[in-house]
Design an enzyme around this catalytic site. Sequence first.
Site, PDB file in Angstrom:
ATOM      1  CB  SER A  60      -1.096   0.736   1.097  1.00 48.35           C
ATOM      2  OG  SER A  60      -1.857  -0.997   0.607  1.00 48.35           O
ATOM      3  CG  HIS A 451       0.557  -7.222  -0.106  1.00 43.90           C
ATOM      4  ND1 HIS A 451       0.667  -6.001   0.191  1.00 43.90           N
ATOM      5  CD2 HIS A 451      -0.899  -7.199   0.343  1.00 43.90           C
ATOM      6  CE1 HIS A 451       0.323  -5.492   0.574  1.00 43.90           C
ATOM      7  NE2 HIS A 451      -0.905  -6.684   1.156  1.00 43.90           N
TER       8      HIS A 451
END
Length: 510
Positions: A60, A451
């Site tokens: 992020s 992720h």
Amino acid sequence: MKSIILTILDGWGYSENKKGNAIQIADTPTIDKLWNSYPNTLLNASGRDVGLPEGQMGNSEVGHTTIGAGRIINQDLVRISKSIEDRSFFNNEAINSICQKINFYNTKLHLIGLCSNGGVHSHIKHLFALLDIAMRYKIQICIHAITDGRDTSPYGSKIFIEEINNQIQQFNHINICTISGRYYSMDRDCRWARTEKSYNTLLKNTLGFTKDPILMINEYYKKNISDEFIPPTRLHKGSIENNDGIIFFNFRPDRMRQLVHAFTKSTFKGFNTTSFHNLEILTLTQYDPSLDIEVAFPAKKNKNFIGEIIAKYGLKQLRLAETEKYAHVTYFFNGGIEEPFAGEDRQLIPSPKVETYDLDPEMSATKLTESAINAINKNTYKFIVINYANPDMVGHTGNLDATIHAIQKIDKCIKKIWLACQAMNSTLIITSDHGNADYMLDENNEPCTSHSTNPVPFILAEPTNIHTYHLRKNGNLADIAPTILQLLNLNIPNEMNGISLLETKAKNKI
């Protein structure tokens, strides 16, 4: 000039593989219709395309930084790792200075950070490089290991702890003194009870049930406690005391700030803390510019991120997110600048107070959507950035069913956002910062909480002029800002080496 509504679906990657793919499994009629009806493309969001090592999953911080920058910036992971490779790391003045001080006072050096190779918040190679420097000074070294289980497999920390043990076992003056799951030591949502448990363990010499870190981890595994949730536990004496030194070796700041603030801020009010005399603190990167502490790798100043360009043209903009992603649409999106630009408003929607987000997969999406619609309807903002945290935050729990629920909730929210955009003739851009919810089962059919390296979608939905634009392929996140500036008919600064995704004549750069 139309308004641009940039909607970032955090952790929403693209893969046609349906196995363990919450996005493919979920019922998403709105996003499916937008994808099939409007110009779209896929963007690379990992590895070198976002300034990370080849094959490294995006995250992020990196994703929002790259989107805001409109250029590929070498991230701190790469910058620090390269300094280790070229040996300049070992001459770092700040690191050597704190070791010299500990040697002078004959006290202890504490190394605190996430011990894994996840590469999102830290890298274990950076810890080993710090140990190489510190061992030259023959000082007592206390390692306070934070276990991962989120950017790595849920039960994978033993590999990294064994690696550390192998490095230090021949030295009597180096110990793994405490172990704590990142759930406690790396909270970023002001859950002060978690941070306090970690803090108190660092200060107290009350030993746990064993001095063997592997035995300790195995005991927690038997209780179905994975790495992320290992309670702060002391293995060896070596508490933080006057004249000691601390190096926090995470390179990503957002999840270390609370713990660092407890040691450094005189105005800290999260819980009762202890005052220290002559406690030296060093962070590997800059965690908070307001803190008067040394930084080994100071932030490099970048200019002309998209927020700054919007402000230079005197246009109003809004950043909107819930707590978990608020820093990403503000601090990271603006290139590490805390203060908003002129004309930049910010709205924080509190995240729900639950232990893990699979218990409330809708999070604060409803309130976030309501706020976004109100902002769109005002028609005063020419640029709005919205972040939906659900795919990432629920995806990190490894709970596939809860993540499917989260995805379906987001689709309903996007329907409402799109209706508001149509009513105000605003342009809606839907994209993501990295993958996560698209890969939730690994090759062994075990839950995957980290992720993915999959590309992310980019949809350009305009209520009118549906066939005006075509989007090129093979883009990356750095291409989003130039695309938005071209849509707004604003000049693209020379610093932005991203290329507009619009297959039309590029806007002149300034």
